[in-house]
Design a protein around this motif. Sequence first.
Motif, short mmCIF file in Angstrom:
data_model
loop_
_atom_site.label_atom_id
_atom_site.label_comp_id
_atom_site.label_asym_id
_atom_site.label_seq_id
_atom_site.Cartn_x
_atom_site.Cartn_y
_atom_site.Cartn_z
N LEU A 1 -26.01 3.90 99.63
CA LEU A 1 -25.08 3.87 100.65
C LEU A 1 -23.90 5.10 100.25
O LEU A 1 -23.44 5.67 101.16
N ALA A 2 -23.48 4.95 99.19
CA ALA A 2 -22.32 5.80 98.77
C ALA A 2 -22.67 7.25 98.85
O ALA A 2 -21.78 7.96 99.20
N ALA A 3 -23.88 7.59 98.40
CA ALA A 3 -24.38 9.06 98.48
C ALA A 3 -24.67 9.19 99.97
O ALA A 3 -24.78 10.48 100.28
N GLY A 4 -24.67 8.21 100.87
CA GLY A 4 -25.17 8.66 102.27
C GLY A 4 -25.97 8.35 102.80
O GLY A 4 -26.45 8.55 104.09
N GLY A 5 -27.06 7.56 102.01
CA GLY A 5 -28.14 7.00 102.78
C GLY A 5 -28.18 5.80 103.23
O GLY A 5 -27.15 5.12 103.47
N SER A 6 -29.54 5.06 103.92
CA SER A 6 -29.30 3.78 104.27
C SER A 6 -30.48 3.15 103.27
O SER A 6 -31.34 3.72 103.22
N ALA A 7 -30.02 1.78 102.95
CA ALA A 7 -30.93 1.22 102.12
C ALA A 7 -31.71 -0.07 102.87
O ALA A 7 -31.11 -0.85 103.62
N ALA A 8 -32.85 -0.40 102.12
CA ALA A 8 -33.47 -1.62 102.63
C ALA A 8 -34.59 -2.09 101.37
O ALA A 8 -35.21 -1.21 101.00
N MET A 9 -34.27 -3.32 100.94
CA MET A 9 -35.03 -3.99 99.77
C MET A 9 -36.38 -4.92 100.51
O MET A 9 -35.87 -5.75 101.25
N VAL A 10 -37.37 -4.65 100.02
CA VAL A 10 -38.59 -5.55 100.14
C VAL A 10 -39.35 -6.04 99.17
O VAL A 10 -39.42 -5.55 97.98
N TYR A 11 -39.92 -7.33 99.38
CA TYR A 11 -41.01 -7.95 98.37
C TYR A 11 -42.48 -7.87 98.98
O TYR A 11 -43.39 -7.72 98.19
N LEU A 12 -42.51 -7.93 100.31
CA LEU A 12 -43.84 -8.12 100.95
C LEU A 12 -44.76 -6.86 101.07
O LEU A 12 -44.11 -5.94 101.74
N ALA A 13 -45.96 -6.94 100.72
CA ALA A 13 -46.81 -5.70 100.90
C ALA A 13 -46.74 -5.10 102.25
O ALA A 13 -46.53 -4.04 102.66
N GLU A 14 -46.81 -6.09 103.19
CA GLU A 14 -46.84 -5.69 104.85
C GLU A 14 -45.49 -4.92 105.18
O GLU A 14 -45.50 -4.00 105.89
N GLU A 15 -44.36 -5.53 104.80
CA GLU A 15 -43.05 -4.97 105.16
C GLU A 15 -42.87 -3.79 104.37
O GLU A 15 -42.25 -2.92 104.78
N ALA A 16 -43.33 -3.47 103.19
CA ALA A 16 -43.44 -2.36 102.62
C ALA A 16 -43.86 -1.04 103.22
O ALA A 16 -43.37 0.00 103.26
N ALA A 17 -45.08 -1.56 103.73
CA ALA A 17 -45.78 -0.51 104.42
C ALA A 17 -45.16 0.06 105.95
O ALA A 17 -44.98 1.02 106.07
#
Lengths: 283, 283, 283
Positions: free
Chosen positions: A45-61
């Motif tokens: 976020l500080a560098a200017g991006g947007s973050a999202a963390m995931v655990y599930l294979a389906e969500e990752a895809a």
Amino acid sequence: MTAPSSLEDLRADIARAVDAVRASTPLVPSITNAITMDFVANAQLAAGGSAAMVYLAEEAAALAAAGGAFYVNLGALLPIHRDAIPAAARACRDLGRAWVLDPVGMGIGSLRAEVLAELRECQPTVVRGNASEIIALASAWGATSTPDGACGVRGVDSTDPVSAAEGAARALARQTGGAVAVSGAEDLITDGRRVVRVAGGSPLMSRVTGFGCSLGGVTAVYAAVAEPLVAAATAAAHYAAAGTVAAAQAAGPASFKVAFIDALFNLSAAEVAANPLTLEEVE
Amino acid sequence: MTAPSSLEDLRADIARAVDAVRASTPLVPSITNAITMDFVANAQLAAGGSAAMVYLAEEAAALAAAGGAFYVNLGALLPIHRDAIPAAARACRDLGRAWVLDPVGMGIGSLRAEVLAELRECQPTVVRGNASEIIALASAWGATSTPDGACGVRGVDSTDPVSAAEGAARALARQTGGAVAVSGAEDLITDGRRVVRVAGGSPLMSRVTGFGCSLGGVTAVYAAVAEPLVAAATAAAHYAAAGTVAAAQAAGPASFKVAFIDALFNLSAAEVAANPLTLEEVE
Amino acid sequence: MTAPSSLEDLRADIARAVDAVRASTPLVPSITNAITMDFVANAQLAAGGSAAMVYLAEEAAALAAAGGAFYVNLGALLPIHRDAIPAAARACRDLGRAWVLDPVGMGIGSLRAEVLAELRECQPTVVRGNASEIIALASAWGATSTPDGACGVRGVDSTDPVSAAEGAARALARQTGGAVAVSGAEDLITDGRRVVRVAGGSPLMSRVTGFGCSLGGVTAVYAAVAEPLVAAATAAAHYAAAGTVAAAQAAGPASFKVAFIDALFNLSAAEVAANPLTLEEVE
């Protein structure tokens, strides 16, 4: 996106990457360990991006499809990562998305070895690790003939200097067709044909957890807007420049981390591009 | 490593433990809850150790072998902890590694009770908890005859003062053959025969999550280089001294945490050893 | 607890809620994502509550019984959340405990959709989300006829302004019988009949991970002592006032977060109640 052919070109490419991220706020999802998730997300976020963390294979895809690049970190694995990490890497490969691999914990456990065996064919855009991890990964993937048992990983620390990993890094980069970044007192980044060295930063970076992981996450942010060597060099230069600023203000490791994230946010593209670095043609 | 027989000896042992950690950077892996992993790791690094967090039983056993001591925390359990925590404790017992048990959440849920039943025979080198947790664990393991239902745990908070846990702590220490540390306004540490009391610190410690957990993690760092009573006393003195320094600088709980970690890093061995403490022979 | 009928009443209710939390330290357990657990817990503690994070259905039910309210966040789901989140919500419904739902990640994955389908009948006391999440949830639960596919969620970010979610928020509040809070540059809170708007805060809140999640956690703390509309308005006013204070001190996102948590802790009830806000009867 073509590779820079001079140090002047590289500095111009770095400045452009910093500005491009701030202008476009790329969404860069991650599968990463729970210890440093907060630092990874806040650095992105500080560098200017947007973050999202995931655990599930389906969500990752699903997030690989929605995002501009993906960050994969092998620290503190859970059983669910056995499926989710390869699923994310395959989605990135199939969609043509850049993805960054951080082989934390190389050599520990069979789950990590199984996951890594599947990741090889997905050809990470950038591999980022410490010297021992890069040496071990190059060996595990057959890019070098160093026997596995020779790796100097101790927990999450490196017992090898960056210089010892140059050959492995170049061989690994030729194998993946991307870039490889070795973090240490001075960072080394190579695409197999060129070697960029990035100085600066601070020894306090090794006294705070997650500097390596969050550098990997920020590398993925830049990989959404720049070619692999430039993305890795921009992240390393941004980290080194912010570390230099923060070290001048810090009273210890925690105030250093605060000042560092503030500096990631505040440094101009020109300041990042002016960080000490060298470019060498090696082939 | 023999136990100190006077307050002067104890202070000398504490100073030696602080220096020994900084000289040897012991690797101290942890199985701990996701809420405070970052704080545990950063406190361990600030004290001079190296941190590594794991979830998988196989990795826990590998890291127990690679490390100098191990930290086990029962907060926010996942199903995987049913196997991983006993595996880590058994590996430590079989390898002769020191390990620290933090019985967070005593009395909540059947998984925690099942895990704790297996841990008893692995005899933790140090048990660290708040007063209610120590009273409840001493009862659960049969060291005291206090009925389980009498425990005053409320979520992760204690409803008992430290003084109320002295008998339970001494009985538990005699049972485990190690040390027991009770955290509170004044910390109490005992090996069953001696009682160390550590003053200092700040009430702000209870307004930030993870002070207890990270104290457990730093206790494990010191347990890699010192005998149980000294390890627990060194960690408590280091925390109290750093808390006193940080309270003088802080504007609230978040700036307190930053100043605290900085102080953990900056305090000299002599400053840690000079923290207010007492030593009493009780048997 | 009756609803305030004038802005003056609302300010008095807000001040009372701030004081009531500080006087009673309500235990407010959470099921929330690993990325922002630390921030959620520290914000809850800074506001005067007590935090406890859980993964297991059995522990969630036990803590729902022990606590004064519960916080449920759908970010970064694990398979275990499939059972644990509905179990927590049902326990709250059966025990008459207030609970706050934070529908992070609306639209991503089938696990989240399955969990949400079960939560509807448990009628969350407060729903808190960004504009895109509230629009998507109102549609998914049939409170509005907006087609699901119209939602503007991008990862965890909103692509809709707060004003675009007012109709969905009011419809959702009428369906749940509680309050709905939409976070953005200006927060909107409604119970279907009244609309509260809360100004203040800082754009830096969107450059730090977890401001939304921790606002949800603090909303649950206030829901332990106040009726839904007041609880949501108090949390939003506390956040906005602390954000305004912190923005005046910060050099970047990390020092902003530190100053923000300090300000949560330090602001008086009167200062929170004096934050810019409006109250409008809409029905």
